[in-house]
Design a protein around this motif. Structure first.
Motif, PDB file in Angstrom:
ATOM      1  N   ALA A  47       0.278  13.719  -2.403  1.00 30.11           N
ATOM      2  CA  ALA A  47       1.152  12.748  -3.089  1.00 30.11           C
ATOM      3  C   ALA A  47       0.939  11.326  -2.564  1.00 30.11           C
ATOM      4  CB  ALA A  47       2.626  13.170  -2.983  1.00 30.11           C
ATOM      5  N   ASP A  48      -0.327  10.967  -2.361  1.00 28.49           N
ATOM      6  CA  ASP A  48      -0.674   9.635  -1.847  1.00 28.49           C
ATOM      7  C   ASP A  48      -0.646   8.631  -2.998  1.00 28.49           C
ATOM      8  OD1 ASP A  48      -1.590   7.510  -0.363  1.00 28.49           O
ATOM      9  OD2 ASP A  48      -3.664   8.221  -0.230  1.00 28.49           O
ATOM     10  N   ILE A  49       0.582   8.262  -3.393  1.00 26.72           N
ATOM     11  CA  ILE A  49       0.762   7.368  -4.537  1.00 26.72           C
ATOM     12  C   ILE A  49       1.997   6.518  -4.286  1.00 26.72           C
ATOM     13  CG2 ILE A  49       2.117   9.041  -5.916  1.00 26.72           C
ATOM     14  CD1 ILE A  49       0.424   8.100  -8.368  1.00 26.72           C
ATOM     15  N   MET A  50       1.947   5.265  -4.714  1.00 21.57           N
ATOM     16  CA  MET A  50       3.058   4.343  -4.455  1.00 21.57           C
ATOM     17  C   MET A  50       3.161   3.346  -5.603  1.00 21.57           C
ATOM     18  SD  MET A  50       3.681   1.889  -1.093  1.00 21.57           S
ATOM     19  CE  MET A  50       2.178   0.911  -1.189  1.00 21.57           C
ATOM     20  N   LEU A  51       4.394   2.968  -5.900  1.00 20.89           N
ATOM     21  CA  LEU A  51       4.644   1.894  -6.861  1.00 20.89           C
ATOM     22  C   LEU A  51       5.152   0.667  -6.112  1.00 20.89           C
ATOM     23  CD1 LEU A  51       6.223   3.966  -9.729  1.00 20.89           C
ATOM     24  CD2 LEU A  51       4.255   2.442  -9.996  1.00 20.89           C
ATOM     25  N   ILE A  52       4.687  -0.490  -6.546  1.00 22.07           N
ATOM     26  CA  ILE A  52       5.138  -1.756  -5.960  1.00 22.07           C
ATOM     27  C   ILE A  52       5.844  -2.548  -7.053  1.00 22.07           C
ATOM     28  CG2 ILE A  52       4.455  -3.930  -4.879  1.00 22.07           C
ATOM     29  CD1 ILE A  52       1.871  -2.510  -3.949  1.00 22.07           C
ATOM     30  N   TYR A  91       5.036  12.138  -0.258  1.00 17.79           N
ATOM     31  CA  TYR A  91       3.807  11.705   0.428  1.00 17.79           C
ATOM     32  C   TYR A  91       3.769  12.242   1.853  1.00 17.79           C
ATOM     33  CZ  TYR A  91       0.538   8.758   2.981  1.00 17.79           C
ATOM     34  OH  TYR A  91      -0.482   8.319   3.802  1.00 17.79           O
ATOM     35  N   ASN A  92       2.620  12.831   2.192  1.00 19.31           N
ATOM     36  CA  ASN A  92       2.437  13.420   3.521  1.00 19.31           C
ATOM     37  C   ASN A  92       1.192  12.796   4.145  1.00 19.31           C
ATOM     38  OD1 ASN A  92       1.475  15.158   5.611  1.00 19.31           O
ATOM     39  ND2 ASN A  92       2.718  16.832   4.780  1.00 19.31           N
ATOM     40  N   LYS A  93       1.380  12.002   5.225  1.00 19.78           N
ATOM     41  CA  LYS A  93       0.212  11.317   5.785  1.00 19.78           C
ATOM     42  C   LYS A  93      -0.760  12.243   6.474  1.00 19.78           C
ATOM     43  CE  LYS A  93       2.717   7.702   8.127  1.00 19.78           C
ATOM     44  NZ  LYS A  93       4.107   7.985   7.871  1.00 19.78           N
TER      45      LYS A  93
END
Length: 256
Positions: free
Chosen positions: A105-110, A98-100
Motif C-alpha cells: 500500500a505504498d501510495i499517498m495523496l497530497i 502502508y507498511n514500510k
C-alpha cells in the motif's frame, strides 16, 4: 535498512540514477507529471496530478508538509522555463495500510494549498477503475527525473521516460525473483534481459498503460536487473480510496 528508506534519508547527499535505458520525451508532452522537491529545490520524488488540488504519489515519499514543494508543468529541473507552477502541500495522506517494511500500500495523496491551473503544460492524469488489471506483456511507460547530488552541482535534468512490459505476478514472485514479496497491491514491469527500469529518484511517478496511471513507482532490487523487474503500487486497487479521500474532503472540510 530498506533501500527506499535509505534513499530518503540520504536524499541530499547521494547521486541518484535517472530512468534507466530511456529517452527524453517531447517537452511538456507528459502534462500530468509533477516533481516533488525539498524547500531548497532538490527533486526527490515524482507524482501525478489527479485533481487540480491533489497529487498521487508513493507513501515512502512522505518527508512532511513543511519540507516539500510541488512543481507542475516542468521539463528541465535545472532551468526556469516559465511553464512551471508551484504549490505547497496542505495535507499529506499516506494510505492507512502502508507498511514500510513490506512496501505494501505504498501510495499517498497530497492536498495542495493552491490549485494547479490546467492548460497547455499541465493536465490531469486519468486513473483506472477500481479492480481493473493490466495483462502481462502489455507495454506501459514510466517517466521521471531522478536527481543529482548537491555536491556534484546541478546538471541539466530533463524528464526521461521508458517503455516497459508488465511482468506477471507469478514470475515476479518466483524464487528466482522477489520470492513471494509481491502482494496483490503491486504490479511488476521490466524486460527479461533487464536494462530498462525506473530508479530511485523516480519514486512516486506514473506507470501509464493505455493512457491511465496503473502504477506508482514504489520499490525494486537495484535498477534494470534482469532478475528483478521494477515494482509499482497497483493504482486500480486504490481507486476507491483515492476518490473517497478527494471527494469526501470537499463535503467534510469546507473550512479549508
Amino acid at each position: 535498512m530498506g533501500t527506499i528508506l535509505f534513499h530518503l534519508l540520504h536524499v541530499m547527499y547521494i547521486i541518484q540514477d535517472r530512468i534507466v535505458g530511456g529517452y527524453a520525451p517531447a517537452p511538456n508532452s507528459i502534462k500530468y507529471i509533477v516533481s516533488l522537491q525539498t524547500t531548497k529545490g532538490q527533486h526527490f520524488c515524482g507524482g501525478s496530478l489527479v485533481h487540480k488540488y491533489w497529487v498521487l504519489t508513493a507513501a515512502h515519499c512522505n518527508i512532511g508538509t513543511d519540507e516539500m514543494m510541488i512543481v507542475a508543468g516542468d521539463y528541465s529541473l535545472s532551468m526556469f522555463e516559465g511553464t512551471e507552477q508551484y504549490s505547497k502541500p496542505h495535507r499529506l495522506i499516506p494510505h492507512p495500510l502502508y507498511n514500510k517494511t513490506t512496501n505494501n500500500a505504498d501510495i499517498m495523496l497530497i492536498k495542495m494549498r493552491v490549485p494547479m491551473v490546467m492548460g497547455s503544460y499541465v493536465s490531469l492524469a486519468p486513473l483506472p477503475r477500481q479492480g481493473t488489471g493490466v495483462m502481462a506483456g502489455r507495454v506501459c511507460r514510466v517517466s521521471g527525473w531522478g536527481y543529482t547530488s548537491l555536491g556534484e552541482g546541478q546538471i541539466p535534468s530533463t524528464l526521461r521516460t521508458v517503455k516497459l512490459p508488465i511482468v506477471s505476478s507469478a514470475r515476479c514472485n518466483s524464487s528466482e525473483s522477489f520470492n513471494g514479496n509481491i502482494t496483490s497491491n503491486m504490479i511488476c514491469a521490466g524486460y527479461n534481459a533487464g536494462g530498462k527500469d525506473a530508479c530511485k529518484g523516480d519514486s512516486g511517478g506514473p506507470l501509464v498503460c493505455e493512457g491511465r496511471v496503473y502504477g506508482v513507482v514504489s520499490w525494486g532490487n537495484g535498477c534494470g536487473d534482469a532478475k528483478f523487474p521494477g515494482v509499482y503500487t497497483a493504482v486500480s486497487k486504490f481507486r476507491r480510496w483515492v476518490d473517497r479521500t478527494i471527494y469526501s474532503s470537499y463535503t467534510r472540510c469546507l473550512k479549508y
